[in-house]
Scaffold this active site. Structure first.
Site, mmCIF file in Angstrom:
data_model
loop_
_atom_site.group_PDB
_atom_site.id
_atom_site.type_symbol
_atom_site.label_atom_id
_atom_site.label_comp_id
_atom_site.label_asym_id
_atom_site.label_seq_id
_atom_site.Cartn_x
_atom_site.Cartn_y
_atom_site.Cartn_z
ATOM 1 N N ASN A 133 27.206 7.065 53.832
ATOM 2 C CA ASN A 133 27.191 8.735 52.805
ATOM 3 C C ASN A 133 26.441 9.311 54.716
ATOM 4 O O ASN A 133 25.531 9.248 54.455
ATOM 5 C CB ASN A 133 26.272 7.838 51.716
ATOM 6 C CG ASN A 133 25.813 9.894 51.445
ATOM 7 O OD1 ASN A 133 26.585 10.750 51.609
ATOM 8 N ND2 ASN A 133 26.278 9.323 49.442
ATOM 9 N N ARG A 180 32.131 8.087 52.442
ATOM 10 C CA ARG A 180 32.215 8.892 51.012
ATOM 11 C C ARG A 180 32.047 10.635 51.683
ATOM 12 O O ARG A 180 31.484 10.920 52.945
ATOM 13 C CB ARG A 180 30.411 8.989 50.481
ATOM 14 C CG ARG A 180 30.373 10.176 49.040
ATOM 15 C CD ARG A 180 29.165 10.593 49.401
ATOM 16 N NE ARG A 180 29.071 11.838 47.398
ATOM 17 C CZ ARG A 180 28.607 12.126 48.202
ATOM 18 N NH1 ARG A 180 27.579 12.562 48.564
ATOM 19 N NH2 ARG A 180 28.435 12.933 46.942
ATOM 20 N N HIS A 183 31.345 14.737 41.548
ATOM 21 C CA HIS A 183 30.335 13.182 41.512
ATOM 22 C C HIS A 183 31.477 12.127 40.860
ATOM 23 O O HIS A 183 31.535 11.339 40.462
ATOM 24 C CB HIS A 183 29.644 13.488 40.384
ATOM 25 C CG HIS A 183 28.924 14.595 40.588
ATOM 26 N ND1 HIS A 183 27.914 15.308 39.610
ATOM 27 C CD2 HIS A 183 28.210 14.344 42.114
ATOM 28 C CE1 HIS A 183 26.800 15.500 40.649
ATOM 29 N NE2 HIS A 183 26.669 15.365 41.500
ATOM 30 N N ARG A 229 19.885 24.814 41.307
ATOM 31 C CA ARG A 229 21.212 25.025 40.757
ATOM 32 C C ARG A 229 21.542 25.929 39.770
ATOM 33 O O ARG A 229 21.067 25.245 38.694
ATOM 34 C CB ARG A 229 22.479 24.157 41.406
ATOM 35 C CG ARG A 229 22.676 23.890 43.107
ATOM 36 C CD ARG A 229 24.023 22.990 43.093
ATOM 37 N NE ARG A 229 23.006 22.351 43.412
ATOM 38 C CZ ARG A 229 23.296 20.671 43.709
ATOM 39 N NH1 ARG A 229 25.024 20.060 43.347
ATOM 40 N NH2 ARG A 229 23.804 19.518 44.163
ATOM 41 N N GLU A 240 28.176 4.658 43.886
ATOM 42 C CA GLU A 240 29.621 5.152 44.303
ATOM 43 C C GLU A 240 29.373 4.160 45.005
ATOM 44 O O GLU A 240 30.597 4.035 45.923
ATOM 45 C CB GLU A 240 29.229 6.367 44.095
ATOM 46 C CG GLU A 240 29.209 7.379 43.139
ATOM 47 C CD GLU A 240 28.252 8.830 43.361
ATOM 48 O OE1 GLU A 240 27.075 8.152 43.180
ATOM 49 O OE2 GLU A 240 28.843 10.373 43.377
#
Ligand code: AMP
Length: 401
Positions: free
Chosen positions: A7, A91, A180, A241, A385
């Site tokens: 990743n 990823r 996601h 965010r 993941e």
């Protein structure tokens, strides 16, 4: 087969080495501060001591070489030779409309990922660096790319289009892609498995709430709507965010404060959310501590976070005309019993009944936190993941052989 999962971020590289015969993790680790003066490699071989090494690692190529050195090291290694790694899975954040599933890496796949840099300027270049670095250090080893957006490619037009001039979609592919996806896919499957019910029969709302946060409406096992949009800024309030806001605020604030596009982007992505409202932190642990100590700004940040999350759950129950299962996952979803409690206590109209004792239990396994009488099953499912990436990589490489 041993599969290395990578990743890559712009200045970091996380890895996990799997033995796919039993899906066990042989080692995992992280290289941080790539390109800066003191990079840190943390290597955690299963059953052995963790190793931390500070050195100068200027680019991803060197980072992978160092990781491979550690994996084959006499003391901290778990492999006799690099040749034991038979596949690499990466990823990739943005797969656009082209990648509806994971894919073997070839010239065409690389070209398509490159074309998507426009839509993911921070993330896809990092993935490309990881792919190129793995290719350079492990020539001939098959590589697979697994996309955060792929699971959401089943969304219908009414969910993914924005009500703006159609030409913007036709010319620039302005639409909802979500994020996601690998996590939403994994936890929805795991939830059905845990409940012993076919996923085709379930309406599931998956809440991936970590530093970044998104919700997905999963109906019959496929994503029908998700809260992140063309970029990961839309949707829920997050650590730094803003999530949803009136788009007219952007030109208004730019005009008033004489801000550039980059400045306003940075304000909404890095200086908003929990951090902006609490004035303390983007980390939910510090927000809940502040709230427990009576800090009014931390309390407001918590309340806004929970309120916006709950409104999204309600809207996805409406989108699917019902909900059978709500799943909490990622850093906050797996760990914050306070967020789960606050949300569930206000979903009684849906028939949600939280079991406070079960909600307080900590475990690495999927678990139920609703009562037996609850009309909606509420679960906590730790996400994984990396395992999805390892499985997809194994499957695609085996199919090709
Ligand atoms: P993730 O992006 O999934 O790694 O989630 C990271 C975030 O999870 C952190 O920034 C924290 O806000 C949150 N988190 C982790 N542990 C806890 C905890 N015990 N209680 C509340 N929030 C937590």
């Amino acid at each position: 087969m041993k599969v290395l999962v990578i990743n890559s971020g712009s200045s970091s590289l996380k890895y996990q080495l799997y033995d796919m015969t039993d899906e066990s993790v042989l080692a995992k680790g992280l290289v941080e501060r790539i390109g800066m003066d003191s990079s840190i490699l943390t290597h955690k071989p299963t059953g052995k001591e963790t190793v931390t090494e500070v050195s100068e690692i200027l680019e991803h190529n060197t980072a992978i070489r160092k990781v491979l050195d550690k994996l084959t090291d006499k003391v901290s290694g778990v492999l006799e030779s690099i040749d034991e790694i038979q596949a690499v899975g990466h990823r990739v954040v943005h797969g656009g409309e082209y990648f509806k599933a994971s894919s073997l890496v070839d010239a065409q796949a690389k070209e398509e990922i490159r074309k998507l840099i426009d839509l993911a300027p921070l993330h896809n270049p990092a993935a490309m660096m990881g792919i190129n670095a793995a290719e350079a250090n492990m020539p001939g080893v098959p590589q697979v790319v697994v996309f955060d957006t792929a699971f959401h490619q089943t969304m219908p037009e009414k969910a993914y289009l924005y009500p703006i001039p159609r030409v913007l979609y036709n010319k620039y592919k302005v639409r909802r892609y979500g994020a996601h996806g690998t996590s939403h896919y994994y936890v929805s499957q795991k939830a059905a498995e845990f409940l012993g019910k076919p996923i085709e029969s379930l309406k599931i709302i998956t809440c991936h709430i970590g530093n970044g946060a998104s919700l997905t409406a999963v109906e019959g096992g496929v994503s029908v709507d998700t809260s992140m949009g063309m970029t990961p800024l839309e949707g829920l309030m997050m650590g730094t965010r803003s999530g949803d806001l009136d788009p007219a605020i952007v030109p208004y604030v730019m005009n008033k404060e004489d801000l550039t596009i980059n400045e306003v982007n940075s304000m909404l992505n890095k200086h908003s959310g929990l951090l902006a409202i609490s004035g303390i932190s983007s980390d939910m642990r510090e927000i809940t501590d502040g709230r427990a100590n009576g800090d009014p700004n931390a309390t407001l940040a918590f309340d806004m976070y929970e309120y916006r999350l709950r409104k999204y759950i309600g809207s996805y129950a409406a989108a699917m005309n019902g909900v059978d299962v709500i799943v909490f996952t990622a850093g906050i979803g797996e760990n914050s019993l306070y967020v789960r409690e606050a949300v569930c206590e206000n979903l009684t109209y849906l028939g949600v009944e939280l079991d406070k004792t079960l909600n307080a239990v900590r475990s690495d396994d999927p678990r139920r936190i609703s009562t037996e009488n609850s009309k909606v099953e509420v679960l906590v499912v730790p996400t994984n993941e990396e395992l999805v990436i390892a499985r997809d990589t194994y499957r695609l490489v085996t199919e090709q052989q």
